[in-house]
Design an enzyme around this catalytic site. Structure first.
Site, PDB file in Angstrom:
ATOM      1  N   GLN A 162       0.881  -1.361  -0.121  1.00 16.54           N
ATOM      2  CA  GLN A 162       0.089   0.009  -0.185  1.00 16.54           C
ATOM      3  C   GLN A 162       0.467   1.146  -0.007  1.00 16.54           C
ATOM      4  O   GLN A 162       0.091   2.952   0.318  1.00 16.54           O
ATOM      5  CB  GLN A 162      -0.950  -0.131   1.024  1.00 16.54           C
ATOM      6  CG  GLN A 162      -1.745  -1.491   1.440  1.00 16.54           C
ATOM      7  CD  GLN A 162      -2.835  -1.009   1.943  1.00 16.54           C
ATOM      8  OE1 GLN A 162      -2.668  -0.650   3.794  1.00 16.54           O
ATOM      9  NE2 GLN A 162      -3.317  -2.498   2.839  1.00 16.54           N
ATOM     10  N   HIS A 204      -0.436   0.701   5.876  1.00 15.19           N
ATOM     11  CA  HIS A 204      -1.409   0.954   6.274  1.00 15.19           C
ATOM     12  C   HIS A 204      -0.272   2.189   6.627  1.00 15.19           C
ATOM     13  O   HIS A 204       0.679   2.505   7.896  1.00 15.19           O
ATOM     14  CB  HIS A 204      -1.288   0.463   7.719  1.00 15.19           C
ATOM     15  CG  HIS A 204      -2.781   0.013   7.812  1.00 15.19           C
ATOM     16  ND1 HIS A 204      -3.463  -0.859   8.985  1.00 15.19           N
ATOM     17  CD2 HIS A 204      -3.438  -0.950   6.423  1.00 15.19           C
ATOM     18  CE1 HIS A 204      -4.549  -1.669   8.407  1.00 15.19           C
ATOM     19  NE2 HIS A 204      -4.463  -1.757   6.728  1.00 15.19           N
ATOM     20  N   GLU A 211     -14.964   3.290  10.288  1.00 14.41           N
ATOM     21  CA  GLU A 211     -15.731   4.676  10.709  1.00 14.41           C
ATOM     22  C   GLU A 211     -15.898   6.265  10.423  1.00 14.41           C
ATOM     23  O   GLU A 211     -14.962   5.847   9.897  1.00 14.41           O
ATOM     24  CB  GLU A 211     -14.734   4.313  12.715  1.00 14.41           C
ATOM     25  CG  GLU A 211     -15.054   3.312  13.417  1.00 14.41           C
ATOM     26  CD  GLU A 211     -14.305   3.509  14.981  1.00 14.41           C
ATOM     27  OE1 GLU A 211     -13.980   4.482  14.977  1.00 14.41           O
ATOM     28  OE2 GLU A 211     -14.676   2.384  15.125  1.00 14.41           O
ATOM     29  N   TYR A 235      -9.033   7.650  20.293  1.00 14.09           N
ATOM     30  CA  TYR A 235     -10.473   6.726  19.444  1.00 14.09           C
ATOM     31  C   TYR A 235     -10.169   5.395  20.203  1.00 14.09           C
ATOM     32  O   TYR A 235     -10.767   4.576  19.172  1.00 14.09           O
ATOM     33  CB  TYR A 235     -10.520   7.308  18.063  1.00 14.09           C
ATOM     34  CG  TYR A 235     -10.747   8.390  18.304  1.00 14.09           C
ATOM     35  CD1 TYR A 235     -12.293   8.874  18.103  1.00 14.09           C
ATOM     36  CD2 TYR A 235      -9.871   9.725  18.342  1.00 14.09           C
ATOM     37  CE1 TYR A 235     -12.687  10.795  18.065  1.00 14.09           C
ATOM     38  CE2 TYR A 235      -9.949  11.406  18.303  1.00 14.09           C
ATOM     39  CZ  TYR A 235     -11.589  11.585  18.233  1.00 14.09           C
ATOM     40  OH  TYR A 235     -12.130  12.926  18.129  1.00 14.09           O
ATOM     41  N   TYR A 275      -8.604  -9.675  11.559  1.00 13.10           N
ATOM     42  CA  TYR A 275      -8.795 -10.984   9.670  1.00 13.10           C
ATOM     43  C   TYR A 275      -9.166 -12.256  10.476  1.00 13.10           C
ATOM     44  O   TYR A 275      -9.395 -13.211  10.133  1.00 13.10           O
ATOM     45  CB  TYR A 275      -7.516 -10.069   9.662  1.00 13.10           C
ATOM     46  CG  TYR A 275      -7.735  -8.889   8.806  1.00 13.10           C
ATOM     47  CD1 TYR A 275      -8.772  -8.780   7.837  1.00 13.10           C
ATOM     48  CD2 TYR A 275      -6.834  -8.348   8.942  1.00 13.10           C
ATOM     49  CE1 TYR A 275      -9.201  -7.837   7.487  1.00 13.10           C
ATOM     50  CE2 TYR A 275      -7.078  -7.169   8.581  1.00 13.10           C
ATOM     51  CZ  TYR A 275      -8.366  -6.181   7.858  1.00 13.10           C
ATOM     52  OH  TYR A 275      -8.075  -5.628   6.832  1.00 13.10           O
TER      53      TYR A 275
END
Length: 378
Positions: free
Chosen positions: A91, A156, A249, A259, A270
């Site tokens: 990513q 990520h 979210e 959070y 997963y």
């Protein structure tokens, strides 16, 4: 014989043109009427971020590490020079792009990207450079922020850039798929940071002066935020972050708040292990809305234009797994409805153009830049 071949060739060419035109424009149905989706440019390799230049041309990032200029008519430039070297795995790569608020005078362009480190590590970084007058490259590139620590792994990285009216810069990050560091204020993993345009730390950041805390951090306990926008009426930052198996979210993050990731989540790990739902731990700040099944949010804008009057004030969120632009209607901070404009493709970024139309990038080996208008509209 030659005339027959020529006629056949002409007929075939006409069919190809008609087929190309047919594929260039499609119409889908939304709750507010039919929407025309026009492909402006195609052949972009995993396009990630989009920013409009004052003359209407667009800067588009490609994840492998290229920044291009796309004209209003869809002509794609050669890659611009001066772009930082990126960690183009998984990513990672070249991510978001934004213009400085004073771009008209400074010509500064900001980029987020996965920056390679030693021993195969990487972390999200922010750099800025001056777009030269010919718009062929960035000069005097300067790295103004580096996520610490750099860690191994290809997943990520976040990340979006959002400027505020007072010139501060929010950078949304991710926990690099490392889970627990999202609760550790001594590093930037799993946080949103707030910096000045030169990378220095604003004096009113919530953790300035706190021992063992990074002063750039605005909020923490986040997972992977690729979707963020500032509400033009309220000035509030809105983000949408990816959950694991369920539980994306929508949040309005506030200074200094935690959070909860990975201690709480609306989704599951997963491997199937449960994660406590957020209401079970009221010491953590909560989200405004959650999606299960997920939409995989990436990119966001608050629509304020005249082209889609019924969309004004809505959040427009790119959906990767939703293959749609997800339109969320608000009453203050309360969600009042949702609509999905189906692009039948992974939507990586969504922006409002200077013409009031909606523009989106589709994530693919040969991705597209598309323009949305009402059917029969401009």
């Amino acid at each position: 014989m030659r005339r027959s071949i020529a006629l056949a060739s002409a007929f075939t060419a006409a069919l190809c043109v008609a087929h190309a035109q047919e594929n260039r424009v499609q119409t889908v149905t939304s709750q507010t009427g039919k929407v025309r989706i026009e492909t402006i440019a195609r052949g972009l390799e995993h396009p990630w971020g989009l920013a409009f230049l004052p003359d209407g041309r667009m800067l588009v990032t490609e994840r492998p590490g290229r920044l291009r200029v796309v004209s209003k008519k869809g002509q794609i430039s050669e890659p611009l020079s001066g772009v930082p070297r990126v960690f183009a795995r998984g990513q990672g790569g070249l991510l978001d792009v934004a213009l400085a608020p004073d771009f008209a005078s400074s010509r500064l362009v900001y980029l987020t990207y996965a920056e390679p480190g030693e021993g195969g590590t990487a972390g999200t970084a922010v750099a800025r450079g001056r777009l030269n007058d010919a718009a062929t490259g960035l000069d005097n590139l300067q790295v103004i922020f580096r996520q610490q620590p750099k860690v191994e792994g290809p997943n990520h990285f976040g990340s979006r850039l959002v400027f505020t009216p007072d010139g501060k810069l929010f950078v949304t990050l991710a926990e690099r798929f490392k889970f627990d560091p999202a609760q550790d204020l001594s590093g930037h993993l799993g946080s949103i940071v707030r910096i000045n345009p030169d990378g220095t730390v604003p004096n009113d950041n919530p953790f300035v002066g706190r021992q063992n805390a990074r002063p750039e951090i605005w909020s923490y306990g986040h997972r992977n935020i690729q979707s963020a926008a500032l509400h033009p009426q309220t000035g509030a930052l809105w983000v949408a972050e990816m959950g694991p198996r369920g539980g994306d979210e929508l949040t309005r993050p506030e200074a200094g708040k935690n959070y909860g990731w990975p201690e709480v989540s609306w989704g599951r790990h997963y491997d199937g292990r449960d994660i406590p739902d957020p209401p079970s731990r009221p010491n953590f700040a909560g989200s405004v809305h959650q999606w299960t099944p997920v939409i995989s949010p990436s990119g966001m804008t608050v629509y304020t234009g005249e082209v889609f009057p019924a969309w004004r004030g809505s959040l427009l969120i790119g959906g990767l797994s939703a293959s749609s632009i997800v339109r969320v209607t608000l009453d203050g901070e309360k969600i009042t409805g949702e609509d999905r404009i189906n692009l039948n493709a992974r939507v990586r970024d969504v922006r409002q153009g200077p013409d009031g139309a909606v523009y989106a990038l589709t994530d693919a080996d040969s991705g597209r830049l598309v323009r949305l208008t009402p059917e029969g509209g401009s």
